[in-house]
Design a protein around this motif. Structure first.
Motif, PDB file in Angstrom:
ATOM      1  N   HIS A 129      48.749  46.805  -0.936  1.00 43.36           N
ATOM      2  CA  HIS A 129      47.599  47.268  -0.175  1.00 43.36           C
ATOM      3  C   HIS A 129      47.479  48.786  -0.364  1.00 43.36           C
ATOM      4  O   HIS A 129      48.502  49.472  -0.524  1.00 43.36           O
ATOM      5  CB  HIS A 129      47.802  46.938   1.315  1.00 43.36           C
ATOM      6  CG  HIS A 129      46.689  47.365   2.215  1.00 43.36           C
ATOM      7  ND1 HIS A 129      46.610  48.630   2.760  1.00 43.36           N
ATOM      8  CD2 HIS A 129      45.604  46.693   2.683  1.00 43.36           C
ATOM      9  CE1 HIS A 129      45.531  48.720   3.506  1.00 43.36           C
ATOM     10  NE2 HIS A 129      44.903  47.564   3.474  1.00 43.36           N
TER      11      HIS A 129
ATOM     12  N   SER B 167      57.126  42.253   2.086  1.00 46.19           N
ATOM     13  CA  SER B 167      57.595  41.158   1.248  1.00 46.19           C
ATOM     14  C   SER B 167      58.351  40.138   2.083  1.00 46.19           C
ATOM     15  O   SER B 167      58.904  40.445   3.138  1.00 46.19           O
ATOM     16  CB  SER B 167      58.495  41.685   0.122  1.00 46.19           C
ATOM     17  OG  SER B 167      59.674  42.277   0.650  1.00 46.19           O
TER      18      SER B 167
ATOM     19  N   VAL C 197      45.471  40.316   7.106  1.00 44.83           N
ATOM     20  CA  VAL C 197      45.815  39.089   6.400  1.00 44.83           C
ATOM     21  C   VAL C 197      46.725  38.281   7.323  1.00 44.83           C
ATOM     22  O   VAL C 197      47.561  38.838   8.033  1.00 44.83           O
ATOM     23  CB  VAL C 197      46.503  39.376   5.045  1.00 44.83           C
ATOM     24  CG1 VAL C 197      47.795  40.138   5.224  1.00 44.83           C
ATOM     25  CG2 VAL C 197      46.741  38.087   4.265  1.00 44.83           C
TER      26      VAL C 197
ATOM     27  N   LEU D  11      48.546  31.489   3.157  1.00 42.20           N
ATOM     28  CA  LEU D  11      48.065  32.864   3.223  1.00 42.20           C
ATOM     29  C   LEU D  11      46.552  32.899   3.345  1.00 42.20           C
ATOM     30  O   LEU D  11      45.842  32.246   2.568  1.00 42.20           O
ATOM     31  CB  LEU D  11      48.527  33.641   1.986  1.00 42.20           C
ATOM     32  CG  LEU D  11      50.048  33.634   1.822  1.00 42.20           C
ATOM     33  CD1 LEU D  11      50.424  32.944   0.524  1.00 42.20           C
ATOM     34  CD2 LEU D  11      50.618  35.022   1.888  1.00 42.20           C
TER      35      LEU D  11
ATOM     36  N   PRO E 161      43.641  35.757   3.665  1.00 43.90           N
ATOM     37  CA  PRO E 161      43.037  37.086   3.818  1.00 43.90           C
ATOM     38  C   PRO E 161      41.763  36.991   4.635  1.00 43.90           C
ATOM     39  O   PRO E 161      41.112  35.938   4.679  1.00 43.90           O
ATOM     40  CB  PRO E 161      42.757  37.511   2.369  1.00 43.90           C
ATOM     41  CG  PRO E 161      42.696  36.236   1.599  1.00 43.90           C
ATOM     42  CD  PRO E 161      43.598  35.258   2.294  1.00 43.90           C
TER      43      PRO E 161
ATOM     44  N   ARG F 193      55.201  39.167  -2.269  1.00 42.50           N
ATOM     45  CA  ARG F 193      54.975  40.486  -1.694  1.00 42.50           C
ATOM     46  C   ARG F 193      53.477  40.753  -1.635  1.00 42.50           C
ATOM     47  O   ARG F 193      52.693  40.197  -2.408  1.00 42.50           O
ATOM     48  CB  ARG F 193      55.691  41.573  -2.494  1.00 42.50           C
ATOM     49  CG  ARG F 193      55.320  41.639  -3.937  1.00 42.50           C
ATOM     50  CD  ARG F 193      55.879  42.875  -4.654  1.00 42.50           C
ATOM     51  NE  ARG F 193      57.209  43.232  -4.244  1.00 42.50           N
ATOM     52  CZ  ARG F 193      58.199  43.567  -5.081  1.00 42.50           C
ATOM     53  NH1 ARG F 193      57.981  43.528  -6.391  1.00 42.50           N
ATOM     54  NH2 ARG F 193      59.375  43.923  -4.637  1.00 42.50           N
ATOM     55  N   LEU F 194      53.120  41.598  -0.689  1.00 40.69           N
ATOM     56  CA  LEU F 194      51.730  41.991  -0.500  1.00 40.69           C
ATOM     57  C   LEU F 194      51.584  43.473  -0.850  1.00 40.69           C
ATOM     58  O   LEU F 194      52.388  44.305  -0.418  1.00 40.69           O
ATOM     59  CB  LEU F 194      51.297  41.771   0.950  1.00 40.69           C
ATOM     60  CG  LEU F 194      51.213  40.317   1.424  1.00 40.69           C
ATOM     61  CD1 LEU F 194      51.011  40.271   2.934  1.00 40.69           C
ATOM     62  CD2 LEU F 194      50.081  39.576   0.712  1.00 40.69           C
TER      63      LEU F 194
ATOM     64  N   PHE G 149      43.891  43.369  -0.210  1.00 42.59           N
ATOM     65  CA  PHE G 149      45.262  42.932  -0.459  1.00 42.59           C
ATOM     66  C   PHE G 149      45.385  42.305  -1.849  1.00 42.59           C
ATOM     67  O   PHE G 149      44.436  41.719  -2.364  1.00 42.59           O
ATOM     68  CB  PHE G 149      45.701  41.901   0.589  1.00 42.59           C
ATOM     69  CG  PHE G 149      45.751  42.435   1.989  1.00 42.59           C
ATOM     70  CD1 PHE G 149      46.890  43.046   2.483  1.00 42.59           C
ATOM     71  CD2 PHE G 149      44.637  42.328   2.823  1.00 42.59           C
ATOM     72  CE1 PHE G 149      46.937  43.545   3.772  1.00 42.59           C
ATOM     73  CE2 PHE G 149      44.669  42.815   4.121  1.00 42.59           C
ATOM     74  CZ  PHE G 149      45.823  43.429   4.599  1.00 42.59           C
TER      75      PHE G 149
ATOM     76  N   LEU H  51      48.480  39.908  -4.067  1.00 43.79           N
ATOM     77  CA  LEU H  51      49.676  39.110  -3.853  1.00 43.79           C
ATOM     78  C   LEU H  51      50.399  38.907  -5.168  1.00 43.79           C
ATOM     79  O   LEU H  51      49.796  38.536  -6.175  1.00 43.79           O
ATOM     80  CB  LEU H  51      49.305  37.763  -3.229  1.00 43.79           C
ATOM     81  CG  LEU H  51      50.462  36.826  -2.902  1.00 43.79           C
ATOM     82  CD1 LEU H  51      50.182  36.070  -1.613  1.00 43.79           C
ATOM     83  CD2 LEU H  51      50.710  35.829  -4.045  1.00 43.79           C
TER      84      LEU H  51
END
Length: 555
Positions: free
Chosen positions: A169, A182, A235, A225, A227, A166-167, A108, A110
């Motif tokens: 991947h 997001s 996550v 957050l 991970p 937002r993430l 991931f 960020l």
């Protein structure tokens, strides 16, 4: 992973307009660091420590304590943050080189959304490391400011927070970091399954939506957050919810896949009574389809992010309620007890149904809510709002628990979200609603009947789809068919109408297909709100989904 996609908030689309509505009462919402959450509203805010003890239980206790305090408001930002407008905001991007977690051994990444314009209140992000949480700081160096805006922005200035995050991947291929999801604006968030394009959104909570009280928009004020420590495809996001009537602690465990799942636990603490509590709210857009296309002069056959509400009951029944863009605000309530799932679906996945090479509506994800544990009795509410623009979200759906929330109450809800195509597997026993069409009632070739509308429902697949045409009853002369019209071994439509009358009905199989077409003419008085239900039964059982619809006979 050689490339990524990270950009500004999509300000030109419907999502931003819905966020604007959500954050309009911005001055109502307060924000304080984790260490200060349980302090009195007037207390001086301390500087956040470098690291602080963290767990979901700690977060929950702090939000419970905060619910006993008056709701704190916050002043608008000063300086260039308070001066940003729509045009300015379009000129801001998060820098690719500033993306977090590049050296964390996680798949991931960020990125953050900038404060300002529609997002005046700071949201703080923390990274969870074991049993500690450390704040993630952002500065103007993390963002690109284009054109003349760059001259107004101070260099190397630390920001008081961000608007959201937002993430990214490698969702669709291993060498590219796609945007996975997001969080930005009030408690709005959204995710994608493999091959999906952004469409509908979810919220942390709905409070008094379309009620006499006036809707509240509680907001996620802090995110924590985490991970996966082993580098796996998971996550966990923790969040604090703050609003005039409620506080909350949320845990969301996110697993990207062809269908991305998000396991949500929401612990809620109420400051005030809530007239209508909406758990697991979904927000989408329905503009038009085959049943109301004549109201819109557009080359595209359909325009919508979702085309139906699906509810699956534990007894085996499955309800399909096509969405509508009504002439006036409309609300439908479906009494349920611990349903298997409910959600907003984009069932039509054919490009030919939309012919939109920019929006790609056929790629918009469906979203199911799967309750975890016993939710007991309640109601799935569907709200449909009139709109003359496809840029507006006008569909809301959520669960209303049987017992209203009162000041001092504590509630916990757990559910699993499924984001993706959610296609039918072709092995289901029940035929599904493939299409709903509507138009003027009466017989083709003759003048239309006044006060009458024709509804045409195509049921596709299942055991019904394998049956030959000749298993139907003799010509239907009574509505609904009387019991003496045929044995249980013959199939027949079961149609009910509230606040209207059936004027005609036919059931036929379309030659060379597995589709059975039910056509029903319904008459009603002017301005009548008509509730319709239809399915096909035979052999002592339901053979199709239950089709539900609301028709308001507005002239």
């Amino acid at each position: 992973m050689t490339s990524s996609r990270i950009s500004a908030v999509p300000v030109s689309r419907r999502a931003l307009l819905s966020v604007a509505a959500a954050v309009a009462p911005a001055t109502f919402f307060g924000l304080r660091p984790l260490a200060a959450l349980a302090q009195d509203a007037g207390a001086e805010t301390p500087v956040a420590p470098v690291a602080q003890p963290f767990s979901f239980d700690i977060l929950s206790e702090q939000m419970k304590a905060l619910a006993t305090q008056p709701f704190a408001t916050q002043a608008a930002p000063e300086g260039f943050l308070g001066e940003l407008d729509y045009d300015d905001y379009r000129l801001i991007n998060f820098r690719d080189k500033a993306m977090r977690w590049k050296d964390k051994g996680t798949p991931f990444r960020l990125g953050a959304f900038h404060m300002g314009w529609l997002f005046p209140e700071p949201v703080r992000l923390y990274e969870v490391k074991g049993e500690m949480a450390e704040e993630m700081h952002f500065s103007t160096d993390d963002f690109e400011y284009r054109n003349e805006l760059a001259e107004r922005v101070p260099e190397h200035a630390e920001l008081p927070g961000v608007a959201g995050f937002r993430l990214n991947h490698p969702l669709n291929r291993p060498d590219f970091l796609d945007e996975l999801g997001s969080f930005v604006g009030a408690s709005y968030f959204r995710f994608l399954g493999r091959g999906s394009a952004y469409g509908l959104s979810a919220r942390g909570l709905a409070v008094n939506t379309a009620t006499s009280q006036g809707e509240e928009f509680p907001r996620f004020s802090n995110f924590y957050l985490e991970p996966d420590a082993s580098g796996g495809d998971v996550v966990t996001v923790y969040a604090t919810l703050e609003g005039p009537s409620v506080t909350g602690a949320y845990r969301m465990v996110i697993r990207p896949d062809s269908v991305t799942t998000v396991d949500v636990t929401a612990r809620l603490f109420f400051r005030q009574d809530v007239e209508e509590l909406g758990v697991a709210p979904l927000t989408s857009m329905f503009f038009y389809s085959e049943k109301n296309r004549t109201d819109f002069d557009d080359f595209r056959p359909n325009v919508h992010d979702s085309d139906g509400l699906l509810i699956e009951r534990r007894g085996g029944d499955r309800i399909w309620r096509p969405l509508n863009n009504p002439k006036k605000l409309s609300g439908s309530y479906f009494g349920e007890e611990n349903p298997l799932r409910f959600g907003l679906h984009q069932r039509d996945r054919k490009f030919e149904s939309y012919h939109d090479t920019g929006a790609f509506y056929e790629k918009r994800p469906s979203l199911d809510i799967e309750p975890l544990g016993d939710w007991g009795k309640g109601v799935v509410r569907l709200v449909e709002i009139p709109t003359d623009l496809e840029a507006n979200d006008n569909i809301v759906a959520y669960w209303i628990p049987e017992q209203p929330a009162k000041a001092g109450d504590a509630r916990e809800y757990s559910y699993r979200m499924h984001w993706g195509d959610l296609l039918l597997d072709g092995k289901e026993k029940l035929a599904h609603v493939d299409e709903t069409r509507a138009g003027l009632g009466g017989v083709a070739g003759l003048p239309p009947e006044v006060g009458q509308r024709k509804f045409v429902i195509d049921f596709k697949g299942g055991m019904l789809g394998q049956m030959p045409q000749d298993v139907t009853l003799p010509p239907l002369k009574r509505f609904p068919p009387a019991k003496d019209q045929g044995p249980d071994s013959m199939i027949q439509p079961i149609v009910t109408v509230a606040n209207g009358e059936i004027a005609g009905m036919t059931l036929d199989k379309l030659a060379g297909t597995d589709i059975w077409r039910l056509a029903v003419d319904v008459s009603a008085a002017d301005n009548a709100v008509v509730e319709l239900s239809a399915h096909v039964a035979g052999y002592g059982q339901k053979l199709t989904e239950v089709w539900l619809y609301q028709w308001v006979n507005v002239k």
